[in-house]
Design an enzyme around this catalytic site. Structure first.
Site, PDB file in Angstrom:
ATOM      1  CG  HIS A 145     -13.792  -5.300 111.889  1.00 39.10           C
ATOM      2  ND1 HIS A 145     -13.081  -4.124 111.914  1.00 39.10           N
ATOM      3  CD2 HIS A 145     -14.914  -5.084 112.615  1.00 39.10           C
ATOM      4  CE1 HIS A 145     -13.747  -3.219 112.607  1.00 39.10           C
ATOM      5  NE2 HIS A 145     -14.865  -3.779 113.065  1.00 39.10           N
ATOM      6  CD  GLN A 181     -21.710  -4.385 119.983  1.00 40.70           C
ATOM      7  OE1 GLN A 181     -22.045  -3.214 119.832  1.00 40.70           O
ATOM      8  NE2 GLN A 181     -20.824  -4.974 119.184  1.00 40.70           N
ATOM      9  CB  VAL A 212      -7.442  -9.086 117.186  1.00 38.95           C
ATOM     10  CG1 VAL A 212      -6.105  -9.074 116.455  1.00 38.95           C
ATOM     11  CG2 VAL A 212      -8.270 -10.295 116.767  1.00 38.95           C
ATOM     12  CG  LEU A 268      -6.262  -4.923 116.510  1.00 38.58           C
ATOM     13  CD1 LEU A 268      -6.299  -5.623 115.161  1.00 38.58           C
ATOM     14  CD2 LEU A 268      -5.142  -3.903 116.535  1.00 38.58           C
ATOM     15  CB  SER A 269     -10.663   0.014 118.692  1.00 39.11           C
ATOM     16  OG  SER A 269     -11.635   1.020 118.502  1.00 39.11           O
ATOM     17  NE  ARG A 285     -15.303   4.236 119.455  1.00 39.34           N
ATOM     18  CZ  ARG A 285     -16.265   5.126 119.240  1.00 39.34           C
ATOM     19  NH1 ARG A 285     -15.966   6.385 119.077  1.00 39.34           N
ATOM     20  NH2 ARG A 285     -17.518   4.736 119.199  1.00 39.34           N
TER      21      ARG A 285
HETATM   22  O1  PAF Z   1     -19.739  -3.398 117.127  1.00 35.02           O
HETATM   23  C1  PAF Z   1     -20.145  -2.678 116.198  1.00 35.02           C
HETATM   24  O2  PAF Z   1     -19.398  -2.333 115.265  1.00 35.02           O
HETATM   25  C2  PAF Z   1     -21.567  -2.173 116.201  1.00 35.02           C
HETATM   26  O3  PAF Z   1     -21.989  -1.903 117.491  1.00 35.02           O
HETATM   27  C3  PAF Z   1     -22.556  -3.126 115.493  1.00 35.02           C
HETATM   28  C4  PAF Z   1     -22.641  -4.446 116.203  1.00 35.02           C
HETATM   29  C5  PAF Z   1     -22.116  -3.315 114.052  1.00 35.02           C
HETATM   30  C6  PAF Z   1     -23.957  -2.508 115.485  1.00 35.02           C
HETATM   31  O4  PAF Z   1     -23.985  -1.293 114.810  1.00 35.02           O
END
Ligand code: PAF
Length: 293
Positions: A38, A161, A183, A191-192, A194
């Site tokens: 992120h 997505q 990343v 990286l996640s 989760r």
């Molecule tokens: O990738 C994500 O974290 C989510 O799917 C998003 C794009 C914030 C939508 O809720």
């Protein structure tokens, strides 16, 4: 100093005033539990825009499994501190009621209010998580309405997505979607948020997903173009670890199809979803992908 709003109205007002003052806005939508992936999106957004907005909202519309929604990690204080340190201009949170005022019926959004996520939502994630992408498209559309960014940043880890959001942005006439590289940890694990939920066994098994993708890429680089054989290569690597594989597939990224294409030519992406062992007996669903060419 990073501003923080919960109300979409206040967030919208602030974004409007920035835009009216001629400042470009880059937007990073997230569900929090922020990690270096992120932060890389925020970093890129900061380099390309005068203001950067990050949203943190665990969107119930996109969870097809209530247990998954409940377990999803949340740590707003840590997230806010990271964004402040990074120099993000504004962070906003929100509630379902706040995003859809007066529209919820018994706490849920009526069926007809969901957006159609388009053809890229078919197959793979769309098949294993029914309703997931319509939930993503619906909230991202709302978030774009609030922020009206010039550019929005998404990670390639969520490959499908990205396709869904690109299609949404095309339909809306913006923003420009910037897809940023995945990343990874040193051992290759993407990286996640989760990953925090993995137990020791799950964490040890998880990098096998990236190794399987690399095996497909090695085969591709060696001239393999048969989709079945590329998938078999991934399957063989995945079978060496305690993972519950949902899919290990290849697609043509230029012509998304729900089913495996009969043949591949110049463009291919390999995609995997697998469950790994999580804390307290849970199962953690991980996804990853690699562009083969
Ligand atoms: O990738 C994500 O974290 C989510 O799917 C998003 C794009 C914030 C939508 O809720």
């Amino acid at each position: 100093m990073t501003l923080c709003f919960e109300s979409p109205e206040e967030a919208r007002r602030w974004c409007r005033s920035e835009r009216d003052a001629g400042r470009s806005i880059g937007f990073v939508p997230t569900m929090g539990a922020l990690h270096a992936g992120h932060l890389a999106l925020a970093h890129r957004a900061l380099a390309e825009n005068e203001r950067v907005v990050v949203s943190i909202f665990v969107n119930p519309l996109q969870f097809n499994d209530p247990g998954d929604l409940e377990r999803y990690p949340r740590d707003f204080a840590a997230d806010a501190a990271l964004l402040e340190e990074k120099g993000v201009s504004m962070v906003f949170t929100g509630t379902l009621e706040g995003f859809f005022p007066g529209e919820l019926i018994e706490g849920a959004l009526p069926e007809e209010r969901y957006l159609d996520p388009g053809p890229a939502a078919e197959g793979l994630e769309g098949a294993f998580r029914p309703g997931h992408f319509r939930g993503v498209a619906t909230i991202v559309d709302r978030l774009f309405d609030v922020v009206e960014p010039e550019r929005a940043y998404f990670g390639q880890k969520d490959y499908q997505q990205c396709l869904v959001v690109e299609e949404l942005a095309r339909r809306r006439g913006g923003p420009r979607i910037v897809v940023c590289p995945t990343v990874r940890e040193e051992d290759g694990l993407a990286l996640s948020s989760r990953n925090l939920l993995l137990d020791e066994e799950g964490r040890a098994a998880a990098p096998t997903i990236q190794r399987a993708l690399e095996a497909a890429r090695a085969a591709w680089n060696g001239g393999e173009r048969d989709p079945d054989r590329l998938c078999e290569r991934m399957g063989r690597v995945l079978a060496t670890a305690p993972l519950e594989v949902e899919y290990a597939e290849v697609r043509d990224p230029r012509a998304w199809s729900a089913e495996r294409p009969a043949r591949l030519d110049q463009h291919a992406v390999a995609l995997i979803a697998a469950g790994a062992s999580g804390r307290a007996g849970s199962r953690v669903r991980l996804i990853d992908n690699l562009i083969l060419a």
